[in-house]
Design a protein around this motif. Structure first.
Motif, mmCIF file in Angstrom:
data_model
loop_
_atom_site.group_PDB
_atom_site.id
_atom_site.type_symbol
_atom_site.label_atom_id
_atom_site.label_comp_id
_atom_site.label_asym_id
_atom_site.label_seq_id
_atom_site.Cartn_x
_atom_site.Cartn_y
_atom_site.Cartn_z
ATOM 1 N N ASP A 4 -16.119 -15.956 7.099
ATOM 2 C CA ASP A 4 -16.136 -15.863 5.635
ATOM 3 C C ASP A 4 -16.940 -17.055 5.117
ATOM 4 O O ASP A 4 -17.465 -17.865 5.913
ATOM 5 N N SER A 5 -17.018 -17.192 3.810
ATOM 6 C CA SER A 5 -17.869 -18.247 3.250
ATOM 7 C C SER A 5 -17.401 -19.646 3.684
ATOM 8 O O SER A 5 -18.227 -20.507 3.993
ATOM 9 N N TYR A 29 -16.582 -21.051 -8.061
ATOM 10 C CA TYR A 29 -16.559 -20.245 -6.835
ATOM 11 C C TYR A 29 -17.851 -20.540 -6.075
ATOM 12 O O TYR A 29 -18.921 -20.686 -6.691
ATOM 13 N N HIS A 52 -22.406 -13.623 7.961
ATOM 14 C CA HIS A 52 -21.216 -13.299 7.161
ATOM 15 C C HIS A 52 -20.693 -11.927 7.579
ATOM 16 O O HIS A 52 -21.445 -11.085 8.072
ATOM 17 N N PHE A 112 -26.928 -18.135 -1.737
ATOM 18 C CA PHE A 112 -26.063 -19.293 -1.998
ATOM 19 C C PHE A 112 -25.417 -19.795 -0.702
ATOM 20 O O PHE A 112 -25.085 -20.976 -0.584
ATOM 21 N N MET A 113 -25.236 -18.922 0.272
ATOM 22 C CA MET A 113 -24.619 -19.329 1.542
ATOM 23 C C MET A 113 -25.600 -20.180 2.356
ATOM 24 O O MET A 113 -25.228 -21.221 2.918
ATOM 25 N N GLU A 152 -11.762 -10.532 -5.368
ATOM 26 C CA GLU A 152 -12.864 -10.268 -6.313
ATOM 27 C C GLU A 152 -12.698 -8.891 -6.980
ATOM 28 O O GLU A 152 -13.452 -8.545 -7.889
ATOM 29 N N TYR A 200 -20.084 -9.471 5.943
ATOM 30 C CA TYR A 200 -20.662 -8.342 5.205
ATOM 31 C C TYR A 200 -22.046 -7.947 5.728
ATOM 32 O O TYR A 200 -22.721 -7.112 5.138
ATOM 33 N N HIS A 254 -9.750 -7.517 -1.561
ATOM 34 C CA HIS A 254 -10.323 -8.848 -1.791
ATOM 35 C C HIS A 254 -10.026 -9.257 -3.238
ATOM 36 O O HIS A 254 -10.099 -8.410 -4.146
ATOM 37 N N SER A 259 -12.767 -17.982 -1.335
ATOM 38 C CA SER A 259 -11.555 -17.138 -1.346
ATOM 39 C C SER A 259 -10.520 -17.723 -0.389
ATOM 40 O O SER A 259 -9.336 -17.476 -0.534
ATOM 41 N N HIS A 289 -17.300 -5.417 -5.615
ATOM 42 C CA HIS A 289 -15.840 -5.330 -5.747
ATOM 43 C C HIS A 289 -15.408 -4.769 -7.101
ATOM 44 O O HIS A 289 -14.290 -4.290 -7.233
ATOM 45 N N MET A 344 -26.632 -8.270 0.655
ATOM 46 C CA MET A 344 -26.384 -8.520 2.081
ATOM 47 C C MET A 344 -27.271 -7.591 2.931
ATOM 48 O O MET A 344 -27.760 -7.982 3.989
ATOM 49 N N GLY A 365 -9.036 -13.117 1.015
ATOM 50 C CA GLY A 365 -10.447 -13.152 1.384
ATOM 51 C C GLY A 365 -10.628 -12.504 2.764
ATOM 52 O O GLY A 365 -9.641 -12.092 3.406
ATOM 53 N N THR A 366 -11.864 -12.450 3.223
ATOM 54 C CA THR A 366 -12.138 -11.682 4.438
ATOM 55 C C THR A 366 -11.463 -12.287 5.680
ATOM 56 O O THR A 366 -10.969 -11.550 6.531
ATOM 57 N N ASN A 413 -19.761 -18.718 -4.691
ATOM 58 C CA ASN A 413 -20.798 -17.723 -5.007
ATOM 59 C C ASN A 413 -21.517 -18.142 -6.290
ATOM 60 O O ASN A 413 -21.353 -17.538 -7.361
HETATM 61 P P1 13P Z 1 -15.368 -14.353 1.619
HETATM 62 O O1 13P Z 1 -15.900 -13.753 2.865
HETATM 63 O O2 13P Z 1 -15.442 -15.837 1.619
HETATM 64 O O3 13P Z 1 -14.005 -13.813 1.301
HETATM 65 O O4 13P Z 1 -16.377 -13.936 0.443
HETATM 66 C C1 13P Z 1 -16.581 -12.656 0.027
HETATM 67 C C2 13P Z 1 -17.887 -12.455 -0.638
HETATM 68 O O5 13P Z 1 -18.011 -11.677 -1.544
HETATM 69 C C3 13P Z 1 -19.038 -13.161 -0.154
HETATM 70 O O6 13P Z 1 -20.123 -12.873 -0.925
#
Ligand code: 13P
Ligand code: SF4
Length: 318
Positions: free
Chosen positions: A39-40, A115, A23, A62-63, A203, A25, A201, A132, A178, A271, A217-218, A117
């Motif tokens: 991204d997710s 979501y 990811h 969760f990912m 969030e 992050y 973002h 997102s 966030h 992360m 989103g990212t 997450n």
């Molecule tokens: P995205 O990368 O899907 O925007 O998600 C952000 C996030 O907080 C993942 O934990």
């Protein structure tokens, strides 16, 4: 001089027929050696295209769980099983089930939009899963005559209410990263760099989003900054490792992290649990592994319908 650990990881990856997904992050050094970054949504979809027998997911629980659910036959490893998420923790399945029951007893007709997450057990109680990157498209698939119970992120939910015009019942969860951007520091940064564009973002809470030039989103953020041909200053209100990805994709710009209330650089402690050492160890030892759980069967149906099926365009009268 490249870190010898990197060579060790690349050798182990080959030896154990593994693909590394990371990811945005994750630390830059992990993103750099990953086969896929995203991204997710992009990572969940990428997981379904992997041909190796093992997926190592550098992200949070969760990912990796979602990757396993979409690939039951593959071995899915997560370098640190404790890499959780404050949003997933905010909406345990038993609490959600009780709340849904209370709404039903009160005669409410609703669908649960969750979501990504969140845990698999929570997903299993849901009608739709959103990220997102696809939330607006998925919400357009919810019939207009039913209410939406949106879980677990109240900030993302409030933002989606605004952009979709759908009224929602919002669960009271938030992302610990966030939620704590400093409005005071953001306003000071904007004063210092008046030409800078602020990207945030969804969030983030409404007080931060109100000052953003772009909310997304990212993955969408990367696209947005890429649309600026001239070198530009960007104030970035998301997890700080995202700056590595923005810098590597669009190095002509200058990126400035928006500080958190208590820190100059707002990073996700979950992360950050994944390190190069733990990535090496998990490839070498074949663990920690995400094992199939009974609730994954029902979660699989919802995830596939929401994230993998082609989106039907809403038609008049929907
Ligand atoms: P995205 O990368 O899907 O925007 O998600 C952000 C996030 O907080 C993942 O934990
Ligand atoms: Fe969860 Fe927030 Fe960390 Fe993403 S950044 S994993 S939403 S706590």
């Amino acid at each position: 001089m490249p870190d010898p650990l990197i060579f060790e990881i690349l050798d182990l990856k080959k030896k154990h027929d593994a693909t590394i997904l990371a990811h945005y992050y994750q630390d830059g050094e992990i993103q750099e050696l990953a086969d896929f970054t995203g991204d997710s949504l992009k990572l969940a979809r990428a997981a379904t295209t992997v041909t190796s027998s093992t997926i190592v997911f550098c992200g949070v629980h969760f990912m990796a769980e979602t990757a396993k659910i979409l690939n039951p036959k593959k071995r899915v490893l997560l370098p640190d099983l404790e890499a959780g998420c404050s949003l997933a923790d905010a909406c345990p399945a038993d609490k959600l089930a009780r709340y849904q029951e209370m709404l039903r007893i009160n005669g409410r007709t609703f669908q649960t939009v969750t979501y990504i997450n969140s845990t698999a057990a929570t997903k299993a109680l849901s009608d739709w899963i959103v990220t997102s990157g696809n939330a607006e498209e998925v919400i357009a698939r919810v019939p207009k005559d039913v209410e939406i119970l949106f879980v677990p992120d109240r900030h993302l939910g409030a933002y989606l209410e605004e952009v979709t015009g759908r009224k929602m019942i919002l669960w009271d969860g938030a992302c610990m990263v966030h939620e704590i951007f400093s409005l005071k520091d953001l306003l000071a940064q904007k004063k210092k760099l008046p030409a800078a564009k602020t990207v945030a973002h969804p969030e983030c809470p409404a007080n931060i989003l109100a000052h953003a030039d772009y909310i997304g989103g990212t993955e969408a953020m990367i696209k947005y900054v890429g649309s600026f041909a001239e070198p530009t200053d960007f104030l970035v209100a998301t997890e700080a490792n995202m700056l590595w990805q923005l810098q590597s994709k669009h190095p002509r710009h200058r990126y400035h992290p928006v500080p958190g209330i208590t820190c100059a650089c707002n990073t996700c402690p979950h992360m950050a649990r994944n390190t190069l050492e733990k990535l090496r160890d998990c490839l070498r030892d074949g663990k920690p592994e995400i094992n199939w759980q009974p609730e994954f069967d029902r979660a699989k149906e919802v995830i596939e319908r929401s994230l993998l099926e082609p989106v039907r365009k809403p038609v008049a009268g929907d």
